[in-house]
Every structure is written in structure tokens, then in C-alpha cells.
Design an enzyme around this catalytic site. Structure first.
Site, PDB file in Angstrom:
ATOM      1  N   ASP A   1     -28.922  20.901  23.818  1.00  0.00           N
ATOM      2  CA  ASP A   1     -28.253  21.469  24.985  1.00  0.00           C
ATOM      3  C   ASP A   1     -26.738  21.373  24.809  1.00  0.00           C
ATOM      4  O   ASP A   1     -26.205  20.342  24.386  1.00  0.00           O
ATOM      5  CB  ASP A   1     -28.684  20.703  26.240  1.00  0.00           C
ATOM      6  CG  ASP A   1     -28.209  21.377  27.515  1.00  0.00           C
ATOM      7  OD1 ASP A   1     -27.855  22.574  27.468  1.00  0.00           O
ATOM      8  OD2 ASP A   1     -28.202  20.704  28.563  1.00  0.00           O
TER       9      ASP A   1
ATOM     10  N   CYS B   1     -33.310  29.491  27.951  1.00  0.00           N
ATOM     11  CA  CYS B   1     -33.169  28.091  27.543  1.00  0.00           C
ATOM     12  C   CYS B   1     -33.439  27.282  28.796  1.00  0.00           C
ATOM     13  O   CYS B   1     -34.533  27.366  29.348  1.00  0.00           O
ATOM     14  CB  CYS B   1     -31.795  27.837  26.910  1.00  0.00           C
ATOM     15  SG  CYS B   1     -30.399  28.570  27.788  1.00  0.00           S
ATOM     16  N   SER B   2     -32.485  26.527  29.293  1.00  0.00           N
ATOM     17  CA  SER B   2     -32.670  25.848  30.573  1.00  0.00           C
ATOM     18  C   SER B   2     -32.018  26.653  31.695  1.00  0.00           C
ATOM     19  O   SER B   2     -32.666  27.089  32.625  1.00  0.00           O
ATOM     20  CB  SER B   2     -32.100  24.426  30.521  1.00  0.00           C
ATOM     21  OG  SER B   2     -32.358  23.729  31.717  1.00  0.00           O
TER      22      SER B   2
ATOM     23  N   GLY C   1     -30.340  29.529  30.983  1.00  0.00           N
ATOM     24  CA  GLY C   1     -30.365  30.939  30.606  1.00  0.00           C
ATOM     25  C   GLY C   1     -28.990  31.506  30.342  1.00  0.00           C
ATOM     26  O   GLY C   1     -28.754  32.693  30.582  1.00  0.00           O
TER      27      GLY C   1
ATOM     28  N   GLY D   1     -26.080  29.486  27.874  1.00  0.00           N
ATOM     29  CA  GLY D   1     -25.428  29.078  26.636  1.00  0.00           C
ATOM     30  C   GLY D   1     -26.215  29.429  25.392  1.00  0.00           C
ATOM     31  O   GLY D   1     -25.822  30.287  24.587  1.00  0.00           O
TER      32      GLY D   1
ATOM     33  N   GLN E   1     -21.999  29.548  26.145  1.00  0.00           N
ATOM     34  CA  GLN E   1     -21.320  28.643  27.081  1.00  0.00           C
ATOM     35  C   GLN E   1     -20.205  27.826  26.455  1.00  0.00           C
ATOM     36  O   GLN E   1     -19.185  27.572  27.097  1.00  0.00           O
ATOM     37  CB  GLN E   1     -22.356  27.694  27.697  1.00  0.00           C
ATOM     38  CG  GLN E   1     -21.822  26.791  28.789  1.00  0.00           C
ATOM     39  CD  GLN E   1     -22.943  26.020  29.451  1.00  0.00           C
ATOM     40  OE1 GLN E   1     -24.059  25.956  28.950  1.00  0.00           O
ATOM     41  NE2 GLN E   1     -22.649  25.417  30.581  1.00  0.00           N
TER      42      GLN E   1
END
Length: 304
Positions: A204, A237-238, A240, A242, A284
Site C-alpha cells: 500500500d 486496490c483498497s 481504487g 494509487g 497516488q
């Protein structure tokens, strides 16, 4: 930036300090525009043509967002069929000169949005789902496991679409990518098969240790689930943004260079700016932006 140079010339010049400083400046400038765009969108009402986030903040929709500051714009958000049409997902188009592939950038499903996620995949006729996060990272829940726990099992989730796991295996020669084949069956009508490609080695707010597994995933995506021109690939991803935005840049580059020898200008920066205008914070982190150049350089070097 080397505005008169081609993209291949830019890649060859990456080690130069002036180029690295220019990339950093490009990222900072676009990040500032993104902050200004988001501040304006938070203030805008629902007038036609306004860039607004009001749908994502309205009533029960607010509880369907994983993160309060990662919201889709009204004008290009994905709308589910029926009365309750909200999902935290954005339609993403590439710049015309880069390509015509379409994507849906979305957050990792929450426990109470799994059914909505599969409704979206079904309604949008998506041939594939690309997952770029693990369900838990740094001891925090990042995404609900939205697929069945074992081959042959069906997902017990609310909604109009039943999901059965047909197969699950690592990608040949790449343990960091899991390939799942899933059967989607609506209440009425024939079933449809969807491929999920799950990359498990992307931290992340960071970048993969090597671009090789990610490029292998992209190649497998193109081999197994070549989308029709009007069928988007769902990427998440988490939040949505980066890892999702970074993947879309790389996938767009792979598609472009499959048919072209070079690009007049900066393909990464052009795509990056376009993505940011469609969903906040796409690509990101500065490191993710720079990683795009190095991953594309690696991809092209291994084709020559």
C-alpha cells in the site's frame, strides 16, 4: 520536461537529474490541480455540467464508501441499475491518442457492498477483474474477500448475481499472481465467466519490488480476457486510486506499444493527468508515478 522528445528518448534520459526533477515537478503540479479540483467539487451542487461529489455524500451512499476522501465524481461514476444506483466506482477512459481501452476504477468491496460489486461486474459486462491489494495489509482490513473460499463453492452474498469459483491457481512462473475463474449466474438468463487476476505483492502506498510480476499479469490479462471495445476491465486496490491508477497507466502503455514503435511526447504524464481528472488521487504517490516510467522501460527493453 523534454517536450520535443519522443517517449523513447525520455525513457533513455531517465537517469539524468534534470529529467528526474522534471518528473517530480510534473507530479507536484498535477497533485495541486487535483486538490483544487476536489475542493471545488466538494462545494459544487448538482447543476448540469458541474464537477461535483454530491452523489457520494448523499444519505445512505456515504456509508458505501471505504474512505471518506476517496469519492467518485457525479459525472462519470458507475450507476447500478435500479433505484439504489450508487457504488464507489468511476468510468475511466484513456486519452484518445493513447488508446480506446476502458476501465472501471473502484474501491475494494466492503462487507455490505460485495453484492453491489458483482452487480456492477455483471451489468457492465466486464470480462476481468484486476485486484492489486491483499485483504489485510499491515494488520488492517483493506478489502473484503468477495469471491468464494474454495473451488466449487458459491458465494453467499446478497444480490441478484450468484458467484461460483471454478478454478484458482498461481500464474505459471509467477507466484505473486493468482488467477481465479468465476462463474456469474443471474436469477434469469445464461451464466457468464469472469477472470480475476490478483496481484499479491504490491505494498500500500508503495511500488512492487520488481515490475516483472505485474507485467506478467498484464500479459495474462490480454491473453485471457481481451475485452471488447465497449467492455471495461474492473481494477481495484483498497481505495481504487494509487495502485489502481498506476496499473491503468502500465496497461495502457502495454496496449499502446503493442501497435506503435514510439509515442510523440510523454505517454505516462498524459495518461496520469487524464486519470486524475476522472478520479481523485489516481497514481497516488510520487514513487508510483516514477515507477511507471521504469516499468515501461523494462517492458520495452525486454521486447527488443
Amino acid at each position: 520536461m523534454m517536450t520535443s522528445a519522443s517517449f523513447l528518448q525520455l525513457l533513455d534520459a531517465l537517469p539524468r537529474q534534470a529529467v528526474q526533477q522534471s518528473l517530480a515537478a510534473t507530479f507536484r503540479e498535477e497533485a495541486q490541480r487535483d486538490r483544487e479540483r476536489m475542493a471545488q467539487a466538494l462545494e459544487q451542487a448538482d447543476e448540469p455540467g458541474a464537477v461535483s461529489l454530491s452523489d457520494a455524500q448523499r444519505g445512505q451512499n456515504y456509508n458505501l464508501n471505504r474512505y471518506a476522501d476517496m469519492l467518485p465524481f457525479n459525472h462519470n461514476r458507475v450507476r447500478l441499475q435500479g433505484k439504489h444506483d450508487y457504488i464507489n466506482a468511476s468510468h475511466i477512459a484513456l486519452p484518445e491518442q493513447v488508446g480506446r481501452a476502458r476501465y472501471i476504477a473502484t474501491q475494494g468491496p466492503l462487507p455490505h457492498t460485495v453484492g453491489d460489486f458483482w452487480r456492477m461486474v455483471w451489468e457492465q459486462r466486464a470480462p476481468a477483474v484486476v485486484m492489486l491489494a491483499r485483504t489485510h495489509e499491515a494488520r488492517r482490513k483493506k478489502c473484503e474477500a468477495y469471491w468464494p473460499p474454495a473451488v466449487g463453492r458459491a458465494l453467499n452474498a446478497p444480490g441478484d448475481v450468484s458467484v461460483t469459483l471454478l478454478s484458482e491457481a498461481p500464474l505459471d512462473g509467477c507466484d505473486d499472481v493468482v488467477v481465479r475463474r468465476l462463474e456469474l449466474r443471474p436469477r434469469a438468463g445464461p451464466p457468464r465467466t469472469v477472470t480475476q487476476l490478483h496481484f499479491t505483492a504490491w505494498p500500500d502506498e508503495g511500488v512492487p519490488a520488481s515490475p516483472l510480476p505485474l507485467l506478467a499479469l498484464i500479459a495474462e490479462l490480454h491473453r485471457l480476457a481481451a475485452p471488447a471495445p465497449d467492455a471495461p476491465v474492473v481494477v481495484h486496490c483498497s481505495a481504487g486510486v494509487g495502485r489502481t491508477g498506476t496499473f491503468i497507466v502500465l496497461d495502457a502503455a502495454a496496449r499502446y506499444f503493442a501497435d506503435h514503435a514510439d509515442y510523440p511526447g510523454d505517454l505516462v504524464a498524459d495518461t496520469f493527468r487524464s486519470l486524475r481528472s476522472q478520479r481523485t488521487t489516481m497514481v497516488q504517490m510520487p514513487g508510483q508515478f516514477v515507477f511507471c516510467y521504469h516499468a515501461i522501460l523494462f517492458m520495452l527493453a525486454n521486447r527488443r
